[in-house]
Design an enzyme around this catalytic site. Structure first.
Site, PDB file in Angstrom:
ATOM      1  N   ASP A  38       0.813  -1.224   0.000  1.00 53.50           N
ATOM      2  CA  ASP A  38       0.000   0.000   0.000  1.00 53.50           C
ATOM      3  C   ASP A  38       0.851   1.280   0.000  1.00 53.50           C
ATOM      4  O   ASP A  38       0.321   2.378   0.089  1.00 53.50           O
ATOM      5  CB  ASP A  38      -0.950   0.010   1.205  1.00 53.50           C
ATOM      6  CG  ASP A  38      -0.201  -0.021   2.531  1.00 53.50           C
ATOM      7  OD1 ASP A  38       1.050  -0.116   2.514  1.00 53.50           O
ATOM      8  OD2 ASP A  38      -0.855   0.057   3.584  1.00 53.50           O
ATOM      9  N   HIS A 131      18.772  26.835   0.383  1.00 50.46           N
ATOM     10  CA  HIS A 131      18.195  27.815  -0.543  1.00 50.46           C
ATOM     11  C   HIS A 131      18.155  29.204   0.110  1.00 50.46           C
ATOM     12  O   HIS A 131      18.384  30.215  -0.543  1.00 50.46           O
ATOM     13  CB  HIS A 131      16.799  27.359  -0.966  1.00 50.46           C
ATOM     14  CG  HIS A 131      16.178  28.299  -1.932  1.00 50.46           C
ATOM     15  ND1 HIS A 131      16.713  28.518  -3.178  1.00 50.46           N
ATOM     16  CD2 HIS A 131      15.098  29.098  -1.837  1.00 50.46           C
ATOM     17  CE1 HIS A 131      15.973  29.410  -3.813  1.00 50.46           C
ATOM     18  NE2 HIS A 131      14.994  29.786  -3.025  1.00 50.46           N
ATOM     19  N   LYS A 193      15.402  38.166 -12.076  1.00 44.82           N
ATOM     20  CA  LYS A 193      14.506  37.179 -12.681  1.00 44.82           C
ATOM     21  C   LYS A 193      13.100  37.332 -12.144  1.00 44.82           C
ATOM     22  O   LYS A 193      12.905  37.638 -10.968  1.00 44.82           O
ATOM     23  CB  LYS A 193      15.087  35.800 -12.321  1.00 44.82           C
ATOM     24  CG  LYS A 193      14.249  34.616 -12.649  1.00 44.82           C
ATOM     25  CD  LYS A 193      14.992  33.346 -12.247  1.00 44.82           C
ATOM     26  CE  LYS A 193      14.596  32.855 -10.864  1.00 44.82           C
ATOM     27  NZ  LYS A 193      15.208  31.581 -10.475  1.00 44.82           N
ATOM     28  N   ARG A 195       9.531  35.048 -12.010  1.00 39.96           N
ATOM     29  CA  ARG A 195       8.936  33.751 -12.341  1.00 39.96           C
ATOM     30  C   ARG A 195       7.423  33.896 -12.330  1.00 39.96           C
ATOM     31  O   ARG A 195       6.851  34.375 -11.354  1.00 39.96           O
ATOM     32  CB  ARG A 195       9.368  32.708 -11.299  1.00 39.96           C
ATOM     33  CG  ARG A 195       9.151  31.286 -11.716  1.00 39.96           C
ATOM     34  CD  ARG A 195       9.518  30.363 -10.580  1.00 39.96           C
ATOM     35  NE  ARG A 195      10.939  30.092 -10.452  1.00 39.96           N
ATOM     36  CZ  ARG A 195      11.582  29.167 -11.154  1.00 39.96           C
ATOM     37  NH1 ARG A 195      10.940  28.421 -12.020  1.00 39.96           N
ATOM     38  NH2 ARG A 195      12.865  28.959 -10.964  1.00 39.96           N
ATOM     39  N   THR A 223      14.306  22.553 -13.269  1.00 36.24           N
ATOM     40  CA  THR A 223      13.885  22.304 -14.660  1.00 36.24           C
ATOM     41  C   THR A 223      14.868  22.900 -15.664  1.00 36.24           C
ATOM     42  O   THR A 223      14.702  22.707 -16.868  1.00 36.24           O
ATOM     43  CB  THR A 223      12.508  22.939 -14.928  1.00 36.24           C
ATOM     44  OG1 THR A 223      12.628  24.367 -14.821  1.00 36.24           O
ATOM     45  CG2 THR A 223      11.456  22.446 -13.940  1.00 36.24           C
ATOM     46  N   THR A 226      15.658  28.586 -15.330  1.00 38.25           N
ATOM     47  CA  THR A 226      16.460  29.758 -14.920  1.00 38.25           C
ATOM     48  C   THR A 226      17.744  29.817 -15.746  1.00 38.25           C
ATOM     49  O   THR A 226      18.129  30.874 -16.251  1.00 38.25           O
ATOM     50  CB  THR A 226      16.800  29.652 -13.417  1.00 38.25           C
ATOM     51  OG1 THR A 226      15.575  29.586 -12.695  1.00 38.25           O
ATOM     52  CG2 THR A 226      17.641  30.809 -12.938  1.00 38.25           C
TER      53      THR A 226
HETATM   54  C1  R5P Z   1      15.435  29.861  -7.307  1.00 41.55           C
HETATM   55  O1  R5P Z   1      15.358  30.843  -6.585  1.00 41.55           O
HETATM   56  C2  R5P Z   1      16.563  28.889  -7.250  1.00 41.55           C
HETATM   57  O2  R5P Z   1      17.713  29.485  -6.747  1.00 41.55           O
HETATM   58  C3  R5P Z   1      16.843  28.280  -8.609  1.00 41.55           C
HETATM   59  O3  R5P Z   1      17.237  29.310  -9.497  1.00 41.55           O
HETATM   60  C4  R5P Z   1      15.634  27.595  -9.143  1.00 41.55           C
HETATM   61  O4  R5P Z   1      15.031  26.807  -8.176  1.00 41.55           O
HETATM   62  C5  R5P Z   1      15.995  26.747 -10.332  1.00 41.55           C
HETATM   63  O5  R5P Z   1      14.818  26.184 -10.833  1.00 41.55           O
HETATM   64  P1  R5P Z   1      14.666  25.945 -12.402  1.00 41.55           P
HETATM   65  O6  R5P Z   1      15.878  25.154 -12.825  1.00 41.55           O
HETATM   66  O7  R5P Z   1      13.387  25.151 -12.517  1.00 41.55           O
HETATM   67  O8  R5P Z   1      14.570  27.277 -13.049  1.00 41.55           O
END
Ligand code: R5P
Length: 319
Positions: A38, A131, A193, A195, A223, A226
């Site tokens: 499960d 982070h 940047k 998002r 992904t 960035t």
């Molecule tokens: C965002 O603030 C982090 O420092 C990275 O830039 C981010 O998580 C990278 O994610 P991705 O590769 O999806 O853009």
């Protein structure tokens, strides 16, 4: 710490734990781990750990929820088996990107994970390039924050020339990128940047990049959105199509592999805080191991030595 220490690994970090054990001249302890039909996880430590100091290595990488739950259950197991202390080495801290509310009615998962680890029995948590370093304050138990900056910077020095610039892909990474710029003694360039649901959009570039060779720094590549947007922006600003990308954590999900194989990227440098399986490796990927630093950290913690001293006399502390 008194007594001996024993090293164990969760399923996300078996390979890294073996490398750490080799550095220490130790062995990874035996732990039966299995999933019931499960989806419930079960584990059982094979030998007595009564009165022992335990170090568990487990990154909470994808699948994040499974790896986190495995870790919590392992903690419960060691706590009930009367370990003297349980030190969690979580080289990659999953859920760390939700560390504050950026709009109303959002959770703060980094704090939730800190509470879960503490409640499950962790005596100490060790992580690499969080982070947001403020996550340390989410813990009421000791938290050691390590950094891959000196290790990665040493490798990046090979690419340095008189046209090199370090690039921070967003405002949140400026302090991290500045550490690399200082170590390599090269200028820093900063992008801003944004998002949105449509993806990553670069809104501003501060610094000179025309004719320059960029080294793009990030804490993690998920992904690759960035990175690819940063590369495009730098190319439009006439940077040389000979870029290096360096990050501590290779989350590498979705279209990351395709994006990172951009013709303007010469090398992608990542550490092994997250295991990168063979199917996710690509020709210009270079992985640098954190095993030696983690082994030295275990040695220092076990012998009550300073952990910040691991980063040398110039005190390249985590940002
Ligand atoms: C965002 O603030 C982090 O420092 C990275 O830039 C981010 O998580 C990278 O994610 P991705 O590769 O999806 O853009």
């Amino acid at each position: 710490m008194q007594g001996h220490y024993l090293l164990y690994a969760g399923s996300a970090s078996q390979q890294l734990a073996e490398s750490v054990a080799t550095q220490l001249g130790a062995k990874v302890g035996k732990l039966q781990q299995r999933y019931f039909e499960d989806g419930e996880f079960h584990c059982q430590v094979e030998d007595s750990v009564r009165g022992q100091n335990i170090f568990i290595i487990q990154s909470t990488s994808k699948p994040v929820n499974d790896h986190l739950m495995e870790l919590l259950i392992m903690l419960d197991d060691f706590r009930r088996a009367s370990a003297a202390s349980i030190n969690v080495i979580m080289p990659y801290f999953g859920y760390s990107r939700q560390e504050k509310k950026s709009t109303g009615r959002e959770p703060i998962t980094a704090r939730l994970v800190a509470d879960l680890l503490t409640t499950a029995g962790a005596s100490r948590v060790i992580s690499v390039d969080l982070h947001n370093p403020a996550i340390q304050g989410f813990f009421t138990i000791p938290m050691d924050h390590l950094t891959a900056v000196p290790i990665l910077a040493e490798h990046l020095k090979k690419f340095k020339n008189d046209r090199t610039v370090i690039v921070s892909p967003d405002a949140g990474r400026v302090k991290l990128a500045d550490k690399y710029a200082a170590l390599l003694e090269v200028p820093l360039v900063v992008l801003h940047k944004h998002r949105s649901e449509k993806g990553v959009e670069v809104r501003a570039l501060v610094g000179e990049v025309a004719g320059r060779c960029p080294i793009i720094i990030d804490d993690m590549i998920s992904t690759g959105g960035t990175i690819v947007q940063t590369v495009q922006t730098l190319l439009e600003a006439k940077a040389k199509p000979e870029m290096i990308v360096a990050a501590t954590h290779g989350v590498l999900v979705g279209p990351a592999l395709e994006r990172l194989q951009h013709p303007a990227i010469k090398q992608v440098v990542l550490t092994d805080t997250i295991t990168i399986p063979p199917e996710k490796q690509f020709p210009h990927l270079r992985q640098i191991s954190m095993a030696e630093l983690l082994a030295r950290t275990i040695h220092h913690i076990h012998h009550n030595l300073s952990v910040s001293a691991l980063f040398g006399s110039d005190r390249i502390q985590p940002v």
